[in-house]
Design a protein around this motif. Sequence first.
Motif, PDB file in Angstrom:
ATOM      1  N   ALA A 196      27.965 -43.254  25.386  1.00 58.80           N
ATOM      2  CA  ALA A 196      28.886 -44.391  25.497  1.00 58.80           C
ATOM      3  C   ALA A 196      30.320 -43.881  25.479  1.00 58.80           C
ATOM      4  N   ILE A 197      30.556 -42.752  26.138  1.00 59.31           N
ATOM      5  CA  ILE A 197      31.879 -42.133  26.163  1.00 59.31           C
ATOM      6  C   ILE A 197      32.805 -42.961  27.046  1.00 59.31           C
ATOM      7  N   ASN A 198      34.027 -43.194  26.563  1.00 63.02           N
ATOM      8  CA  ASN A 198      34.982 -44.007  27.306  1.00 63.02           C
ATOM      9  C   ASN A 198      36.229 -43.198  27.631  1.00 63.02           C
ATOM     10  N   GLY A 199      37.251 -43.900  28.068  1.00 67.94           N
ATOM     11  CA  GLY A 199      38.484 -43.207  28.439  1.00 67.94           C
ATOM     12  C   GLY A 199      38.375 -42.642  29.848  1.00 67.94           C
ATOM     13  N   SER A 200      39.329 -41.810  30.193  1.00 67.47           N
ATOM     14  CA  SER A 200      39.379 -41.235  31.538  1.00 67.47           C
ATOM     15  C   SER A 200      38.883 -39.794  31.530  1.00 67.47           C
ATOM     16  N   ILE A 201      38.657 -39.269  32.713  1.00 69.52           N
ATOM     17  CA  ILE A 201      38.282 -37.860  32.854  1.00 69.52           C
ATOM     18  C   ILE A 201      39.534 -37.019  32.619  1.00 69.52           C
ATOM     19  N   PRO A 202      39.542 -36.155  31.608  1.00 69.70           N
ATOM     20  CA  PRO A 202      40.780 -35.449  31.246  1.00 69.70           C
ATOM     21  C   PRO A 202      41.230 -34.442  32.293  1.00 69.70           C
ATOM     22  N   ARG A 203      42.548 -34.322  32.425  1.00 66.83           N
ATOM     23  CA  ARG A 203      43.115 -33.371  33.382  1.00 66.83           C
ATOM     24  C   ARG A 203      42.833 -31.931  33.003  1.00 66.83           C
ATOM     25  N   SER A 204      42.508 -31.694  31.722  1.00 65.90           N
ATOM     26  CA  SER A 204      42.247 -30.319  31.274  1.00 65.90           C
ATOM     27  C   SER A 204      41.030 -29.715  31.949  1.00 65.90           C
ATOM     28  N   PHE A 205      40.177 -30.535  32.587  1.00 67.94           N
ATOM     29  CA  PHE A 205      39.023 -29.995  33.312  1.00 67.94           C
ATOM     30  C   PHE A 205      39.460 -29.088  34.460  1.00 67.94           C
ATOM     31  N   SER A 206      40.698 -29.261  34.911  1.00 67.68           N
ATOM     32  CA  SER A 206      41.178 -28.423  36.016  1.00 67.68           C
ATOM     33  C   SER A 206      41.276 -26.959  35.623  1.00 67.68           C
ATOM     34  N   ASN A 207      41.286 -26.670  34.319  1.00 65.72           N
ATOM     35  CA  ASN A 207      41.365 -25.281  33.849  1.00 65.72           C
ATOM     36  C   ASN A 207      40.010 -24.591  33.805  1.00 65.72           C
ATOM     37  N   LEU A 208      38.929 -25.360  34.007  1.00 66.32           N
ATOM     38  CA  LEU A 208      37.587 -24.788  33.883  1.00 66.32           C
ATOM     39  C   LEU A 208      37.169 -24.195  35.221  1.00 66.32           C
ATOM     40  N   THR A 209      37.695 -23.051  35.548  1.00 66.49           N
ATOM     41  CA  THR A 209      37.520 -22.470  36.885  1.00 66.49           C
ATOM     42  C   THR A 209      36.117 -21.933  37.137  1.00 66.49           C
ATOM     43  N   LEU A 210      35.303 -21.723  36.091  1.00 69.36           N
ATOM     44  CA  LEU A 210      33.947 -21.211  36.276  1.00 69.36           C
ATOM     45  C   LEU A 210      32.898 -22.326  36.250  1.00 69.36           C
ATOM     46  N   LEU A 211      33.350 -23.566  36.096  1.00 70.29           N
ATOM     47  CA  LEU A 211      32.426 -24.684  35.954  1.00 70.29           C
ATOM     48  C   LEU A 211      31.610 -24.883  37.229  1.00 70.29           C
ATOM     49  N   LYS A 212      30.269 -24.894  37.074  1.00 69.77           N
ATOM     50  CA  LYS A 212      29.357 -25.089  38.198  1.00 69.77           C
ATOM     51  C   LYS A 212      28.698 -26.466  38.182  1.00 69.77           C
ATOM     52  N   SER A 213      28.445 -26.999  36.989  1.00 69.62           N
ATOM     53  CA  SER A 213      27.718 -28.265  36.867  1.00 69.62           C
ATOM     54  C   SER A 213      28.442 -29.190  35.896  1.00 69.62           C
ATOM     55  N   LEU A 214      28.730 -30.420  36.347  1.00 70.96           N
ATOM     56  CA  LEU A 214      29.403 -31.413  35.498  1.00 70.96           C
ATOM     57  C   LEU A 214      28.669 -32.743  35.636  1.00 70.96           C
ATOM     58  N   ASN A 215      28.107 -33.230  34.546  1.00 73.78           N
ATOM     59  CA  ASN A 215      27.383 -34.501  34.546  1.00 73.78           C
ATOM     60  C   ASN A 215      27.983 -35.426  33.490  1.00 73.78           C
ATOM     61  N   LEU A 216      28.670 -36.459  33.942  1.00 70.10           N
ATOM     62  CA  LEU A 216      29.264 -37.465  33.061  1.00 70.10           C
ATOM     63  C   LEU A 216      28.662 -38.839  33.337  1.00 70.10           C
ATOM     64  N   GLY A 217      27.522 -38.877  34.003  1.00 57.72           N
ATOM     65  CA  GLY A 217      26.914 -40.131  34.418  1.00 57.72           C
ATOM     66  C   GLY A 217      26.448 -40.988  33.255  1.00 57.72           C
ATOM     67  N   HIS A 218      26.331 -42.300  33.519  1.00 62.02           N
ATOM     68  CA  HIS A 218      25.816 -43.265  32.544  1.00 62.02           C
ATOM     69  C   HIS A 218      26.641 -43.264  31.259  1.00 62.02           C
ATOM     70  N   ASN A 219      27.948 -43.474  31.414  1.00 67.28           N
ATOM     71  CA  ASN A 219      28.859 -43.644  30.279  1.00 67.28           C
ATOM     72  C   ASN A 219      29.741 -44.853  30.559  1.00 67.28           C
ATOM     73  N   ASN A 220      30.880 -44.926  29.883  1.00 62.34           N
ATOM     74  CA  ASN A 220      31.821 -46.030  30.080  1.00 62.34           C
ATOM     75  C   ASN A 220      33.192 -45.516  30.511  1.00 62.34           C
ATOM     76  N   LEU A 221      33.209 -44.439  31.281  1.00 59.32           N
ATOM     77  CA  LEU A 221      34.465 -43.848  31.708  1.00 59.32           C
ATOM     78  C   LEU A 221      35.211 -44.786  32.660  1.00 59.32           C
ATOM     79  N   THR A 222      36.528 -44.778  32.568  1.00 63.88           N
ATOM     80  CA  THR A 222      37.359 -45.645  33.396  1.00 63.88           C
ATOM     81  C   THR A 222      38.390 -44.811  34.142  1.00 63.88           C
ATOM     82  N   GLY A 223      39.162 -45.487  34.968  1.00 62.34           N
ATOM     83  CA  GLY A 223      40.200 -44.794  35.721  1.00 62.34           C
ATOM     84  C   GLY A 223      39.647 -44.177  36.999  1.00 62.34           C
ATOM     85  N   GLU A 224      40.469 -43.365  37.639  1.00 63.51           N
ATOM     86  CA  GLU A 224      40.101 -42.740  38.903  1.00 63.51           C
ATOM     87  C   GLU A 224      39.518 -41.345  38.677  1.00 63.51           C
TER      88      GLU A 224
END
Length: 779
Positions: A300-328
């Motif tokens: 039930a995570i809310n809020g927006s997707i943080p800009r700090s994710f842009s620093n994760l240059t080795l990230l291969k898999s990101l799953n934030l599905g089925h939460n309450n995230l808002t914004g663009e």
Amino acid sequence: MESKFNTQKWSKNTHYFTFIFHTLIFIISIFTYPLPISAQSWDGIIVTDSDLQALQSFKQALIDPNGFLKSWNDSGYGACSGSWQGIKCAQGQVIVIQLPWRGLMGQLTPKIGQFQALRKLSLHDNAIGGPIPKELGFLPNLRGLQLFNNRFTGSIPPSLGSCPLLQSIDFSNNSLMGSIPESLANCSKLFRVNLTFNSLSGSVPIRVVKSNSIVYLALQFNNLSGSIPDSWGSGENGGKSMVKSLTFDHNLFSGTLPVSLSKLAELEEISFSHNRITGSVPIEFGGLSKIKSIDFSYNAINGSIPRSFSNLTLLKSLNLGHNNLTGEIPTFLADPLSLTSFNVSYNDLSGSVPTQLSSRFDSSAFIGNLDLCGYSPSTACPESPPPSAAPSPPPNRGNKLSTKEIILIAAGALIALLLLICCILLCCLIKKRKGAKGKDAEGGGGGAEKAGAAAVPTGAEAAAAGETGGKLVHFEGTMGFTADDLLCATAEIMGKSTYGTVYKATLEDGDQVAVKRLREKITKNQREFEIEVNLLGKIRHPNLLAMRAYYLGPKGEKLLVFDYMPKGSLATFLHARGPETPVDWPTRMRVMKGMTRGLLSLHNHHNIIHGNLTSSNVLLDENVNPKIGDFGLSRLMTAAANSNVIATAGALGYRAPELSKLKKANTKTDIYSVGVIMLELLTGKSPGEAMNGVDLPQWVASIVKEEWTNEVFDLELMKDASAIGDELLNTLKLALHCVDPSPSARPEVQLVLQQLEEIRPETATSSGDDGGAGPSMSE
């Protein structure tokens, strides 16, 4: 000169004879002077009395139905020579006991604490039960404990914290209860802990979190609760945390995500999915410079997707599905990262999807966000209106409202209240009139039938115009309800898909149905829609989900009414369950056969290609009998909508490879999907989870090629491998045949069903729908 030579020669020969004589005496003494039997073996390798006694007790406490321990003779001969199965020694002491995959039962003896030199105990994939002996904590040289895939009960012994050299613990897939011992933090060399698939409860000890040595901590599929400790990164005694993998999914964790997670500089994988976590994603996650996989889905995570994710240059898999995230969705997620897996579905995100993301990932990564656009042809973003002159701002009067404004607000609230009361009175009047009409139809009342039931003929198609002005059409074998009953039912969202939203609807009389509200912009016009839906509504088979009715609203709404399946989908049944609810092999095989029978009926009797067969639309009734859903819905949709469905199946791992070019499903692409679901049931793995960067069929094929076939099967199934091993292997072979990259090499559905019947014949069949005959090969 000659005499001297002969003397020297004789002296030399005398030495040879003396050596031979003493050698013979030594050999004779070995066979004529016996050592104590308890302290020797026939091979001449000594085993201590203490270890011999412990080995005998170890054997007596176990049940060995397959006779693997016959070589363990009571005298102890050969215990340390290699002739005793699974035993290795050093200087007469047992250092390794390694007996996996032996079908052993019984329990472990407390005398296991006598193996003072034991370094490794590997008994995984057996059926050993009872408690884990606390005496294991008495072993000063113990390094590895591999007890996974057994039936151990009780709690994890806190005494294990007294093993100074312990490096690896794997107790996964047992029936352990209680809490995680805090004392494990005392093991300064412990780097791998796997406690998955148990019934552990309580919180994660803070001292374990602060361990300097733990690298892999796997706790998923337990009943752990409380908040996730916020003490990461600062090891005990000021040391640096070396943890690389944290998997806590499928538990009962609550609270917010700890900010201290960003201090885990070595972390590569983190999964907290399927918990009850709230709050926002901490903006410091950018400190995870080595992170490759993040899964926070189903919380039930809310809020927006943080800009700090842009620093994760080795990230291969990101799953934030089925939460309450808002914004663009931030544009930076598309540019600097080399993502191979991405999912933000079923949140409250809005705006347009960055082009780089929509071109790399199909619609399944974004669906379920009602205000999100631009990720498929059917969700194109509206064109921006031309700029116009901005209205002049109202005069700033501070925060105080004028008397006129207060009066207007009060009047508006009063009008809204009166409208609400009128609506309630109107509904009551409508129901009263319906009741009167029902009684009039029965000749003045006295009947016990519910209002509106008399207007719905039984056993034939009938149309009923509701009070709302819409059109409700019933099909054969339906329950009686009116359009008003349906629209006033208590609804609960069960899921969303490209086609629309599915609700669990509870009618006024307590009956439950599943209602699929189709997205209006993707369906055909009403005339074509009605022709097709009337054909689909007449299809009946024990393994096909029956459509009971449909409703066309006055404003273009389209509702499809189906039987409600209490067990939900096969995907949920198989993957979202706790360790206390295993799925045995007969159940999995019944699902495979039923699913194949349903597909056979679609292909051979109704000329329908499913095109989107996944474990999510194989539904299960109260007896876990499968019923295929969503069949034929492509006939109700536009071509653009159907292409999105095919793309979605690809993202989930069920799409045949040739569909990337053909764009049109056929019988062989359906067979590919069947094969993937069979592999899903055999392995227990979801096709959506990439294994080492490859899909499920490729992963299975690679394991089989390396002749590690047993590593493929779900650990639950391997407990009974001695009884069902041949069935597992033959079913695996059939499944791989179905997912052959070449469509022409795949079998037809009738042959698939025939081979499944041969692998595990059934003594009887049962029917499950409308009183029809039981399923057979011809259906």
